[in-house]
Design a protein around this motif. Structure first.
Motif, short mmCIF file in Angstrom:
data_model
loop_
_atom_site.label_atom_id
_atom_site.label_comp_id
_atom_site.label_asym_id
_atom_site.label_seq_id
_atom_site.Cartn_x
_atom_site.Cartn_y
_atom_site.Cartn_z
N LEU A 1 -1.74 13.16 9.24
CA LEU A 1 -0.32 13.40 9.46
C LEU A 1 -0.06 14.87 9.72
CD1 LEU A 1 1.12 11.14 6.62
CD2 LEU A 1 0.64 10.53 8.99
N GLY A 2 0.84 15.13 10.66
CA GLY A 2 1.22 16.51 10.98
C GLY A 2 2.32 17.00 10.05
N THR A 3 3.57 16.74 10.43
CA THR A 3 4.69 17.20 9.61
C THR A 3 5.27 16.10 8.72
OG1 THR A 3 6.26 16.70 11.36
CG2 THR A 3 5.37 18.94 11.29
N GLY A 4 4.83 14.90 8.89
CA GLY A 4 5.37 13.79 8.12
C GLY A 4 4.81 13.73 6.70
N SER A 5 5.53 13.00 5.86
CA SER A 5 5.08 12.79 4.49
C SER A 5 4.64 11.34 4.34
CB SER A 5 6.21 13.10 3.51
OG SER A 5 7.30 12.22 3.74
N ALA A 6 3.95 11.06 3.24
CA ALA A 6 3.48 9.70 2.99
C ALA A 6 3.79 9.30 1.56
CB ALA A 6 1.98 9.60 3.25
N ARG A 7 4.27 8.08 1.41
CA ARG A 7 4.51 7.52 0.08
C ARG A 7 3.80 6.18 0.03
NH1 ARG A 7 10.09 6.84 -3.20
NH2 ARG A 7 9.09 6.10 -5.08
N ILE A 8 2.92 6.06 -0.96
CA ILE A 8 2.11 4.85 -1.09
C ILE A 8 2.32 4.27 -2.48
CG2 ILE A 8 -0.22 3.90 -1.01
CD1 ILE A 8 -0.97 6.25 0.85
N VAL A 9 2.71 3.01 -2.54
CA VAL A 9 2.86 2.31 -3.81
C VAL A 9 1.66 1.38 -3.93
CG1 VAL A 9 4.28 0.75 -5.18
CG2 VAL A 9 5.36 2.40 -3.65
N VAL A 10 0.92 1.53 -5.04
CA VAL A 10 -0.29 0.74 -5.25
C VAL A 10 -0.04 -0.30 -6.34
CG1 VAL A 10 -1.79 2.61 -4.48
CG2 VAL A 10 -1.25 2.38 -6.91
N PRO A 11 -0.86 -1.35 -6.40
CA PRO A 11 -0.69 -2.33 -7.48
C PRO A 11 -0.81 -1.67 -8.85
CG PRO A 11 -2.16 -3.18 -5.80
CD PRO A 11 -1.91 -1.74 -5.46
N ARG A 12 -0.18 -2.27 -9.81
CA ARG A 12 -0.13 -1.72 -11.17
C ARG A 12 -1.52 -1.47 -11.75
NH1 ARG A 12 3.57 -1.73 -15.56
NH2 ARG A 12 2.54 -2.13 -17.52
N ASP A 13 -2.49 -2.36 -11.46
CA ASP A 13 -3.82 -2.23 -12.03
C ASP A 13 -4.81 -1.52 -11.12
OD1 ASP A 13 -3.91 -4.19 -10.11
OD2 ASP A 13 -5.08 -5.61 -11.31
N ALA A 14 -4.36 -0.94 -10.02
CA ALA A 14 -5.25 -0.28 -9.05
C ALA A 14 -5.85 1.00 -9.63
CB ALA A 14 -4.50 0.04 -7.77
N VAL A 15 -7.03 1.31 -9.15
CA VAL A 15 -7.69 2.57 -9.46
C VAL A 15 -7.58 3.41 -8.18
CG1 VAL A 15 -9.87 3.67 -10.06
CG2 VAL A 15 -9.27 1.45 -11.06
N VAL A 16 -7.00 4.60 -8.29
CA VAL A 16 -6.73 5.43 -7.12
C VAL A 16 -7.65 6.65 -7.12
CG1 VAL A 16 -4.97 6.77 -5.90
CG2 VAL A 16 -4.34 4.66 -7.08
N GLU A 17 -8.24 6.93 -5.96
CA GLU A 17 -9.07 8.12 -5.78
C GLU A 17 -8.44 8.98 -4.69
OE1 GLU A 17 -13.09 6.96 -4.95
OE2 GLU A 17 -13.13 5.58 -6.66
N LEU A 18 -8.16 10.24 -5.01
CA LEU A 18 -7.49 11.17 -4.08
C LEU A 18 -8.29 12.44 -3.84
CD1 LEU A 18 -3.93 10.94 -5.66
CD2 LEU A 18 -4.60 10.00 -3.46
N ASP A 19 -9.56 12.45 -4.19
CA ASP A 19 -10.34 13.68 -4.17
C ASP A 19 -10.44 14.33 -2.79
OD1 ASP A 19 -10.76 13.18 -6.83
OD2 ASP A 19 -12.70 12.20 -6.50
N ALA A 20 -10.37 13.55 -1.74
CA ALA A 20 -10.59 14.10 -0.40
C ALA A 20 -9.30 14.23 0.42
CB ALA A 20 -11.60 13.23 0.34
#
Length: 182
Positions: A119-138
């Motif tokens: 994404l260039g100038t846009g933002s992102a909003r992501i809703v994940v399932p309640r029991d999800a494991v999220v990885e954001l390291d990269a």
């Protein structure tokens, strides 16, 4: 890299076992296996201890289709909500778009989902399932901090849900990830 190209002595991971079961079931559904062959191959997959043990269960099956990857590209808004099928690999690309992805109401067919943001100038909003494991390291967001608070897990929560791995770059936008409330 396919299972046959990897070290055959590597223990079978849950993701590998799930992928092998899906491949055997798909082959049966397409008429490539008899009911007896299906039962035999499922038993082999379920009892496999190493990746080499999975080989006989997958021999002579049609190759997996490469349709597990999808690209969403737009100049304007990108929005996905209730009932959409989340691919195994998703790339979201836009110079200006606002991205809204609700995975909590989506159909998740894969235990691991990789989402790459470009994404260039846009933002992102992501809703994940309640029991999800999220990885954001990269995730690289040089202008604004990524917002995410990992959900506290307790022993009573049961097994972890899908693993959502988010990578990519946001030029001037912000990434916000949150767990569904229900």
């Amino acid at each position: 890299m396919t299972l046959s190209q990897e070290d055959p002595l590597t223990p079978v991971a849950d993701d590998d076992r799930d992928a092998a079961l899906r491949r055997v079931r798909d082959a049966y559904g397409q008429g490539h296996l008899s009911h007896e062959e299906l039962e035999e191959r499922i038993q082999r997959v379920l009892t496999a201890r190493t990746r080499g043990d999975l080989g006989p269960a997958l021999d002579a099956l049609p190759a997996e289709p490469d349709s597990a990857a999808t690209v969403l590209a737009a100049v304007g808004r990108i929005r996905r909500g209730r009932g959409w099928r989340v691919p195994r690999t998703l790339t979201v690309a836009s110079a200006f778009a606002k991205v809204r992805l609700d995975l909590s109401r989506a159909v998740l067919e894969h235990p691991v989902v990789d989402i790459e943001l470009r994404l260039g100038t846009g933002s992102a909003r992501i809703v994940v399932p309640r029991d999800a494991v999220v990885e954001l390291d990269a995730v690289v967001a040089p202008m604004k901090d990524t917002r995410y608070r990992a959900r506290a897990r307790t022993g009573a929560d049961g097994p972890a849900g899908p693993r959502i791995r988010i990578t990519g770059t946001l030029g001037f936008g912000r990434l916000t990830v949150r767990h569904a409330r229900r």
